[in-house]
Write a protein that holds these residues in place. Structure first.
Motif, PDB file in Angstrom:
ATOM      1  N   GLY A  25       0.531   3.540  -1.376  1.00 44.24           N
ATOM      2  CA  GLY A  25       0.952   2.807  -0.190  1.00 44.24           C
ATOM      3  C   GLY A  25       1.434   3.724   0.918  1.00 44.24           C
ATOM      4  O   GLY A  25       1.305   3.400   2.102  1.00 44.24           O
ATOM      5  N   LEU A  26       1.994   4.881   0.547  1.00 47.74           N
ATOM      6  CA  LEU A  26       2.438   5.838   1.555  1.00 47.74           C
ATOM      7  C   LEU A  26       1.249   6.570   2.159  1.00 47.74           C
ATOM      8  O   LEU A  26       1.135   6.706   3.376  1.00 47.74           O
ATOM      9  N   PHE A  27       0.346   7.035   1.313  1.00 48.06           N
ATOM     10  CA  PHE A  27      -0.776   7.835   1.801  1.00 48.06           C
ATOM     11  C   PHE A  27      -1.802   7.019   2.584  1.00 48.06           C
ATOM     12  O   PHE A  27      -2.414   7.515   3.516  1.00 48.06           O
ATOM     13  N   VAL A  28      -2.005   5.773   2.194  1.00 49.23           N
ATOM     14  CA  VAL A  28      -3.042   4.957   2.820  1.00 49.23           C
ATOM     15  C   VAL A  28      -2.465   3.733   3.519  1.00 49.23           C
ATOM     16  O   VAL A  28      -2.764   3.451   4.678  1.00 49.23           O
ATOM     17  N   GLY A  29      -1.610   2.976   2.809  1.00 47.11           N
ATOM     18  CA  GLY A  29      -1.093   1.723   3.342  1.00 47.11           C
ATOM     19  C   GLY A  29      -0.258   1.878   4.596  1.00 47.11           C
ATOM     20  O   GLY A  29      -0.141   0.939   5.395  1.00 47.11           O
ATOM     21  N   SER A  30       0.332   3.057   4.802  1.00 45.51           N
ATOM     22  CA  SER A  30       1.160   3.272   5.990  1.00 45.51           C
ATOM     23  C   SER A  30       0.350   3.139   7.272  1.00 45.51           C
ATOM     24  O   SER A  30       0.893   2.804   8.326  1.00 45.51           O
ATOM     25  N   GLY A  31      -0.968   3.383   7.190  1.00 49.76           N
ATOM     26  CA  GLY A  31      -1.811   3.254   8.378  1.00 49.76           C
ATOM     27  C   GLY A  31      -1.805   1.852   8.938  1.00 49.76           C
ATOM     28  O   GLY A  31      -1.822   1.654  10.155  1.00 49.76           O
ATOM     29  N   LYS A  32      -1.769   0.853   8.046  1.00 48.04           N
ATOM     30  CA  LYS A  32      -1.731  -0.545   8.496  1.00 48.04           C
ATOM     31  C   LYS A  32      -0.443  -0.845   9.242  1.00 48.04           C
ATOM     32  O   LYS A  32      -0.441  -1.527  10.268  1.00 48.04           O
TER      33      LYS A  32
END
Length: 459
Positions: A25-32
């Motif tokens: 969630g930090l590496f990818v989900g933060s983009g959302k």
């Protein structure tokens, strides 16, 4: 009920606690979240991080006083009644089971990018089988795997922050300092208003889920009280460094409305700085985070089921361990969602399975945090009435003011999710699942009371 094996070292538990904060969630989900709130997402991370720190402090107060594998579910049963322990225990186990399935197909999707000839269902089956086997061997085996998974994640995020700080200061070759252009330009610091910050906060809260796992693992630690105290006290700097530090790097070095931010913000930063093969490197790091989460999911869910079985809140088979102290039935039940996902992924497109799992998992993390808060408030008031407050070696700050503030903030996030059309379905599904769990808890509590009354009458 069989006993677990107290084999986790303080070093392993501390690294599990640190790694538990750093997920996919930090590496990818933060983009959302960045796309939703712009640079103002920093406020969402600050507020959500502060709430999580307070919730973990409340949980630490409970856990240090009475370490238990069931953690907050055990405390909820003690302070609020069996119905509460049943409700939150099953919700927590359910959430992790869903995460296991979610991480299995996410890991498979990443692997297929790296090895296109490999079917995604086969990759998901391989990951789920291997990490289920790891958990079946022993808790020491789980601890070793999770230690190295966490080590890789911590080193990766620390390196990213160091590289980003160098670029922000203008010390990176051929890349002048960006200044505040990306923070104040492109519509300003709050390009979509305060409402967008509140919406982004719902995404941010879900990315923090897993921080509480250290209190579940404490039941199998060699020195549980000391390990929990050390781990939970470090929550503040972990959130500050890993989350706020890395997100600050991203929004400072990249325009918030850049297409690359949504796809993979960390990879976009490194690519912009000219690092070669950054896509492959980030895929491997995210895959590590995914496997770590899958491994943790099998462990956390199985230990919650084990603890509930000991309180007669789950089938007795979940409370039986083998000679190595592993609750085999609970491990297999927890990993079953991963295997079910493999079957679904074989017959259905990955996106269909992915979306279903996301919606069904909903916002259980918020319910868990609310339950922990209610349990701590009730427990602290009971201890105060009994005159034992001074004996607590670790206490919640500024009680009851900060505990009540957490309730208000969490309730506001729940309302925001219900009002926002993009999160309404997820929140409604979560509330529906919670309602079913509450009903099951009330029925189970009535059965236990009836059984106790019958036993007393028979005696």
């Amino acid at each position: 009920m069989s006993e677990l094996n107290h084999a986790l070292s303080t070093r392993q538990l501390s690294m599990i606690a640190i790694g538990g904060v750093i997920g996919a969630g930090l590496f990818v989900g933060s983009g959302k979240a960045i796309k939703t709130a712009g640079p103002g997402v920093l406020i969402a991370y600050v507020v959500a991080g502060a709430v999580v720190v307070l919730v973990m402090r409340m949980l630490a107060e409970l856990a240090v006083a009475s370490p238990d594998t069931g953690s907050f579910a055990t405390y909820a049963t003690r302070e609020l009644g069996s119905w509460a322990g049943v409700t939150i225990g099953w919700l927590y186990a359910y959430q992790w089971c869903v995460i296991i399935g979610f991480e299995a197909i996410t890991g498979a999707a990443i692997t297929v990018k790296l090895v296109p000839a490999l079917p995604s269902w086969l990759a998901a089956l391989l990951f789920t089988s291997v990490l289920t086997a790891v958990n079946l061997v022993s808790v020491r085996s789980f601890g070793r795997f999770e230690f190295w998974f966490a080590m890789i994640k911590v080193c990766a995020i620390a390196a990213f922050i160091a590289i980003g700080a160098t670029a922000i200061l203008g010390l990176f070759p051929d890349h002048p300092a960006p200044g505040l252009d990306n923070l104040t330009g492109q519509g300003g610091f709050l390009p979509n208003g305060w409402g967008a910050v509140l919406t982004a906060m719902t995404v941010v809260f879900l990315s923090f889920f897993g921080t509480e796992m250290v209190t579940v693992a404490a039941g199998e630690a060699q020195h549980p009280e000391d390990a929990v105290r050390r781990s939970m006290r470090s929550v503040v700097w972990r959130i500050l460094v890993f989350y706020l530090g890395s997100i600050l790097v991203v929004v400072t070095l990249l325009p918030w409305n850049s297409a690359e931010v949504t796809a993979s913000p960390y990879a976009a930063v490194l690519s912009g700085l000219g690092f070669p093969a950054v896509g492959v490197v980030m895929d491997l790091i995210v895959l590590t985070a995914v496997l770590s989460c899958l491994n943790s999911g099998v462990y956390a869910s199985s230990r919650m089921l084990y603890s509930m079985a000991g309180r007669r809140e789950a089938p007795p088979v979940f409370g039986r361990t083998n000679r190595r102290g592993v609750p085999v039935g609970a491990v297999l039940a927890s990993s079953s969602m991963g295997f079910a996902t493999v079957v679904a992924n074989y017959f259905l497109p990955t996106e269909t399975v992915f979306n279903f799992l996301i919606d069904s998992s909903g916002a259980v993390a918020l319910i868990v945090y609310l339950w922990i808060t209610a349990t701590q408030i009730r427990g602290r008031l009971r201890v105060r009435r009994e005159g034992g407050e001074a004996a607590l070696s670790l206490r919640m700050w500024a009680f009851p003011a900060l505990s009540l503030l957490v309730v208000v903030v969490l309730a506001a996030v729940v309302v925001a999710m219900l009002v926002n059309s993009s999160s309404r379905t997820s929140m409604l599904l979560t509330l529906l699942v919670t309602a079913f769990a509450v009903v099951a808890g009330v029925v189970q509590q009535a059965r236990l009371k009836a059984a106790a009354a019958a036993a007393a009458a028979g005696g």
